[in-house]
Write an enzyme that holds these catalytic residues in place. Structure first.
Site, short mmCIF file in Angstrom:
data_model
loop_
_atom_site.label_atom_id
_atom_site.label_comp_id
_atom_site.label_asym_id
_atom_site.label_seq_id
_atom_site.Cartn_x
_atom_site.Cartn_y
_atom_site.Cartn_z
N SER A 254 0.85 -1.19 0.00
CA SER A 254 0.00 0.00 0.00
C SER A 254 0.89 1.24 0.00
CB SER A 254 -0.89 0.01 1.24
OG SER A 254 -0.09 0.31 2.36
N LYS A 255 0.23 2.37 -0.02
CA LYS A 255 0.94 3.66 0.01
C LYS A 255 1.89 3.76 1.19
CE LYS A 255 -1.31 6.92 -2.69
NZ LYS A 255 -1.73 8.15 -3.05
N ARG A 256 1.45 3.17 2.28
CA ARG A 256 2.24 3.17 3.51
C ARG A 256 3.66 2.64 3.27
NH1 ARG A 256 2.03 -0.85 7.29
NH2 ARG A 256 0.45 -1.95 6.09
N HIS A 257 3.81 1.74 2.33
CA HIS A 257 5.14 1.19 2.03
C HIS A 257 5.88 2.03 1.00
CE1 HIS A 257 2.72 -2.50 3.13
NE2 HIS A 257 3.67 -2.50 4.02
N GLY A 258 5.31 3.18 0.67
CA GLY A 258 5.97 4.02 -0.32
C GLY A 258 5.65 3.59 -1.74
#
Ligand code: GLU
Length: 486
Positions: A254-258
């Site tokens: 997800s976005k959280r992982h960049g």
């Protein structure tokens, strides 16, 4: 392979494409190029409620930026168009009608309320969720009443009640499903648009797709598709489901992982070649050790037996490292060129435009260290500023008196006003001056570094001085001296 390889990337324009989508595109493209086949782009825009304006352009611009070219599809055309599903509705209707006439599909008049009740009951009874086949068993008269009333309906596929659907997947090997566990799914929605299942099978057939390579999340749709191929009398293409991509914490990417949308990588200073190389390793490997390789090597060796089953791990740190590797392979001219838009965006207006020749002198000093192009403004700004801002207290190095710093600056200014201004000559001159001043190199050069660059880390000092040039260096040292003795 006897017939021509034709593969497709079939994005739904429901958002900007992220790395997982583009990895799928890239694997299809590499497969086509490896086999000398065709790579088709088809826009699956049948879910009208979820369409995001600008997404189609975002997808196509992303592919273009990565230099992933397609042989047929939007912007290029082709013999199998339209390549937008929303422009192919009559075809889906005709196939749905054919299935109804054959008894492989039926109109379902169940209301939203009935379906909600059914679901609630199934949840309460803890049984498998799914349509119960109610309308499949409607009698002729009941059906006629509903038709005469013009009641809204969907068209559902009549899944076989028993038996097994088998897939020999090119990546996951043999997979089987019990048909009784797959419900009568919708083919045509009440708005007249097809579902993904009907559209994808019809189009893959009429576009003569030979291999369907797509993300593993679609594996559970395969039994539906295979049953549709059978009922429609089409020969199914080969299937290969690509491994999932997870974050370093093994959670869904997800976005959280960049993992942001593809064009954001461009804006974040990544090179398309580096991103491509990084993406191909999300599921494919040459030999378990080679990581950086030219696209020609990848294309030449891109076969599905090198695609693994286990989930691939997305590691943004590795991407940055790889980007640095690709940057180091660039010529200084190419790097300078690539940096310009980032400098224009990141530097204050008074430092623009950047003199190209001066920039070309700066580039060798940062070439080894820069990982992403967005670092360029920070790495270059102090070469351009009239006088970098910093706290003059930094000029006095630990273990040194202020008088010593003042003297170091005075003597340096005098020496630098009139000397050969090349790296080697500067090094020789300043080393002997340091000895004369009885200052350790750490202290003397520390003071000079702060004075010349306004920071405590910079590329090698003497090279930096040479690039800055006599005028800038002398005036910065003078400023330092004034601020200490002032
Ligand atoms: N439209 C689907 C998607 O957005 C395509 C799935 C497939 O390739 O069959 O991923």
């Amino acid at each position: 392979m006897a017939n021509e390889v034709r593969v497709r990337y079939a994005p739904s324009p429901t958002g900007m494409p992220h790395i997982g989508n583009i990895r799928t595109a890239m694997f299809n493209w590499l497969f086509a190029r490896h086999h000398g086949g065709k790579f088709v782009v088809r826009i699956e825009d049948t879910d009208q409620e979820r369409l995001v304006p600008g997404a189609v352009d975002g997808i196509l611009d992303g592919l273009e930026w990565l230099d992933i070219d397609w042989d047929e599809g939007p912007r290029v055309g082709g013999d199998f168009g339209s390549y937008f599903q929303s422009e192919r509705l009559p075809l889906y209707h005709a196939e749905a009608e054919r299935l109804i006439a054959q008894g492989d599909a039926y109109r379902c008049y169940c209301t939203r309320e009935r379906l909600a009740e059914l679901r609630a009951r199934q949840e309460r009874d803890k049984v498998a969720l799914g349509y119960d086949g109610h309308c499949k068993h409607l009698g002729g008269p009941e059906r006629r009443v509903l038709e005469d009333e013009g009641a809204p309906y969907v068209v559902r596929f009549a899944m076989p009640d028993n038996g097994i659907t088998h897939l020999h997947d090119l990546i996951r090997d043999d997979v089987e499903w019990q048909n009784e566990l797959v419900d009568d799914f919708v083919l045509l929605k009440s708005d007249g648009f097809p579902t993904y299942h009907l559209a994808v099978v019809t189009d893959d057939h009429f576009m003569e797709i030979s291999h369907v390579l797509r993300a593993e999340e679609w594996l559970s749709s395969a039994p539906r598709h295979l049953q549709l191929y059978r009922a429609l009398g089409y020969e199914p293409p080969e299937h290969g489901h690509l491994p999932m991509i997870l974050g370093p914490d093994r959670a869904k990417l997800s976005k959280r992982h960049g993992a942001t949308s593809i064009l954001e990588y461009r804006d974040d200073g990544f090179l398309p070649e580096a991103l491509r190389n990084f993406m191909v390793l999300l599921g494919w490997s040459l030999d378990d050790k080679t990581e950086v390789m030219p696209i020609e090597t990848i294309t030449e060796n891109f076969t599905l037996d090198r695609v693994g089953k286990p989930a691939a791990i997305f590691d943004r740190e590795k991407l940055s490292w790889m980007n640095g590797v690709y940057i180091r392979e660039m010529t200084p001219e190419a790097l300078a060129e690539a940096m310009v838009p980032f400098l224009e965006k990141g530097l204050p207006a008074h430092l623009l435009p950047v003199d190209r020749e001066y920039l070309l002198n700066i580039v060798p000093l940062i070439h080894e260290r820069i990982k992403v192009l967005t670092e360029a403004p920070e790495m270059v700004s102090y070469f351009l500023e009239e006088q970098p801002a910093y706290d003059p207290a930094n000029l006095v190095q630990r273990g040194m008196s202020e008088d010593e710093a003042v003297r170091a600056l005075e003597r340096s200014i005098a020496a630098l006003r009139d000397c050969e201004f090349g790296t080697e000559a500067l090094e020789e001159l300043l080393r002997s001056l340091g000895e004369e001043l009885e200052l350790t190199p750490r202290r003397f050069f520390g003071t000079l570094r702060w004075a010349a660059t306004g920071r405590n880390v910079s590329p090698p000092l003497f090279e930096t001085l040479e690039v800055l040039g006599r005028d800038r260096v002398v005036s910065r040292l003078q400023w330092a001296l004034d601020s200490l003795s002032g």
